[in-house]
Design an enzyme around this catalytic site. Structure first.
Site, PDB file in Angstrom:
ATOM      1  N   HIS A   1       3.769  -6.484   8.318  1.00  0.00           N
ATOM      2  CA  HIS A   1       2.454  -6.445   7.681  1.00  0.00           C
ATOM      3  C   HIS A   1       2.275  -5.057   7.086  1.00  0.00           C
ATOM      4  CE1 HIS A   1      -1.859  -6.640   7.000  1.00  0.00           C
ATOM      5  NE2 HIS A   1      -1.911  -5.424   7.523  1.00  0.00           N
TER       6      HIS A   1
ATOM      7  N   THR B   1       4.579 -11.387  -0.463  1.00  0.00           N
ATOM      8  CA  THR B   1       4.187 -12.098   0.764  1.00  0.00           C
ATOM      9  C   THR B   1       5.141 -13.254   1.061  1.00  0.00           C
ATOM     10  OG1 THR B   1       1.901 -11.558   0.232  1.00  0.00           O
ATOM     11  CG2 THR B   1       2.257 -13.298   1.863  1.00  0.00           C
TER      12      THR B   1
ATOM     13  N   LYS C   1       6.195  -7.381  12.815  1.00  0.00           N
ATOM     14  CA  LYS C   1       5.699  -8.613  13.426  1.00  0.00           C
ATOM     15  C   LYS C   1       6.722  -9.145  14.445  1.00  0.00           C
ATOM     16  CE  LYS C   1       3.096 -10.036   9.250  1.00  0.00           C
ATOM     17  NZ  LYS C   1       2.866 -11.195   8.343  1.00  0.00           N
TER      18      LYS C   1
HETATM   19  N1  UDP Z   1       0.800 -16.399   4.881  1.00  0.00           N
HETATM   20  C1  UDP Z   1       1.398 -17.647   4.953  1.00  0.00           C
HETATM   21  N2  UDP Z   1       1.246 -18.511   3.897  1.00  0.00           N
HETATM   22  C2  UDP Z   1       0.555 -18.171   2.776  1.00  0.00           C
HETATM   23  C3  UDP Z   1      -0.054 -16.901   2.702  1.00  0.00           C
HETATM   24  C4  UDP Z   1       0.097 -16.032   3.771  1.00  0.00           C
HETATM   25  O1  UDP Z   1       2.050 -17.964   5.948  1.00  0.00           O
HETATM   26  O2  UDP Z   1       0.472 -19.015   1.833  1.00  0.00           O
HETATM   27  C5  UDP Z   1       0.938 -15.470   6.018  1.00  0.00           C
HETATM   28  C6  UDP Z   1       2.024 -14.399   5.803  1.00  0.00           C
HETATM   29  O3  UDP Z   1       2.673 -14.168   7.046  1.00  0.00           O
HETATM   30  C7  UDP Z   1       1.205 -13.210   5.341  1.00  0.00           C
HETATM   31  C8  UDP Z   1      -0.082 -13.358   6.170  1.00  0.00           C
HETATM   32  O4  UDP Z   1      -0.287 -14.774   6.217  1.00  0.00           O
HETATM   33  O5  UDP Z   1       1.876 -11.992   5.583  1.00  0.00           O
HETATM   34  C9  UDP Z   1      -1.292 -12.667   5.562  1.00  0.00           C
HETATM   35  O6  UDP Z   1      -1.469 -13.093   4.239  1.00  0.00           O
HETATM   36  P1  UDP Z   1      -1.810 -12.072   3.066  1.00  0.00           P
HETATM   37  O7  UDP Z   1      -2.255 -12.877   1.892  1.00  0.00           O
HETATM   38  O8  UDP Z   1      -2.723 -11.010   3.567  1.00  0.00           O
HETATM   39  O9  UDP Z   1      -0.380 -11.431   2.693  1.00  0.00           O
HETATM   40  P2  UDP Z   1       0.208  -9.958   2.932  1.00  0.00           P
HETATM   41  O10 UDP Z   1      -0.893  -8.973   2.704  1.00  0.00           O
HETATM   42  O11 UDP Z   1       0.736  -9.943   4.347  1.00  0.00           O
HETATM   43  O12 UDP Z   1       1.316  -9.822   1.922  1.00  0.00           O
HETATM   44 MG    MG Z   2      -2.797  -8.902   3.540  1.00  0.00          MG
END
Ligand code: UDP
Ligand code: MG
Length: 167
Positions: A125, A97, A10
């Site tokens: 990601h 995450t 990212k």
């Molecule tokens: N994200 C955030 N706050 C949250 C959850 C997610 O800022 O409470 C952001 C974070 O950058 C994350 C992206 O949104 O990587 C996508 O969320 P996802 O739940 O898909 O998590 P990932 O698969 O990236 O672990």
């Molecule tokens: Mg995700």
């Protein structure tokens, strides 16, 4: 089971010059890189990538984040890793995450942060399952950009086709 997984470095990862470190960490998996490129991220691409999170309160912020608006440049590095248990191996290395909850030795635990506006700037990601990986890989890459045949393709003849070439 052999799997493909989409990895994005990212904008924060690029801005912090972490590309080499992240690729080195991912090389521990012994997976094969079957595609890689720098991508200028449009709003459409970012919104399509995160469309399943459209109702979340942080949606607008993560669109800006993925587009590079928090880090000067609209670019991410997109890669496809391929091999046995690729998704689990890469997600384990990436960590949780929330970078504050991620293991301190994981990529996100090492390099991520939570911004003052609450966004998890977590550097990478990683697709979370096979169907998400397929959807994301088809969104970010065309078949010719991938050095193995991952999914079924079709040939289309374009009658009038405008493309940019070197002047
Ligand atoms: N994200 C955030 N706050 C949250 C959850 C997610 O800022 O409470 C952001 C974070 O950058 C994350 C992206 O949104 O990587 C996508 O969320 P996802 O739940 O898909 O998590 P990932 O698969 O990236 O672990
Ligand atoms: Mg995700």
């Amino acid at each position: 089971m052999d799997q493909a997984v989409l990895i994005l470095i990212k904008p924060d990862g690029l801005k912090k010059s972490l590309t080499g470190n992240i690729l080195t960490r991912l090389s521990e998996t012994k997976l094969e890189i079957v595609a890689a490129k720098m991508v200028r991220v449009t709003q459409n691409l970012a919104e399509e990538h995160y469309k399943h999170l459209k109702d979340k309160p942080f949606f607008n912020e993560i669109i800006k984040y993925l587009q590079g608006e928090l880090h000067d440049r609209k670019k991410v590095m997109a890669l496809i890793y391929w091999g046995n248990e690729a998704i689990k191996k890469c997600r384990d290395l990436a960590g949780s995450t929330n970078p504050e909850e991620a293991e301190s030795t994981s990529i996100r635990g090492s390099y991520g942060r939570i911004t003052t506006s609450g966004v998890y700037e977590n550097v990478v990601h990683v697709s979370s399952n096979d169907s998400e990986a397929e959807r994301e890989i088809k969104l970010w890459f065309s078949p010719e950009e991938i050095i193995v045949d991952l999914y079924a393709t079709q040939d289309i003849v374009h009658k009038e086709f405008k493309a940019r070439s070197w002047a």
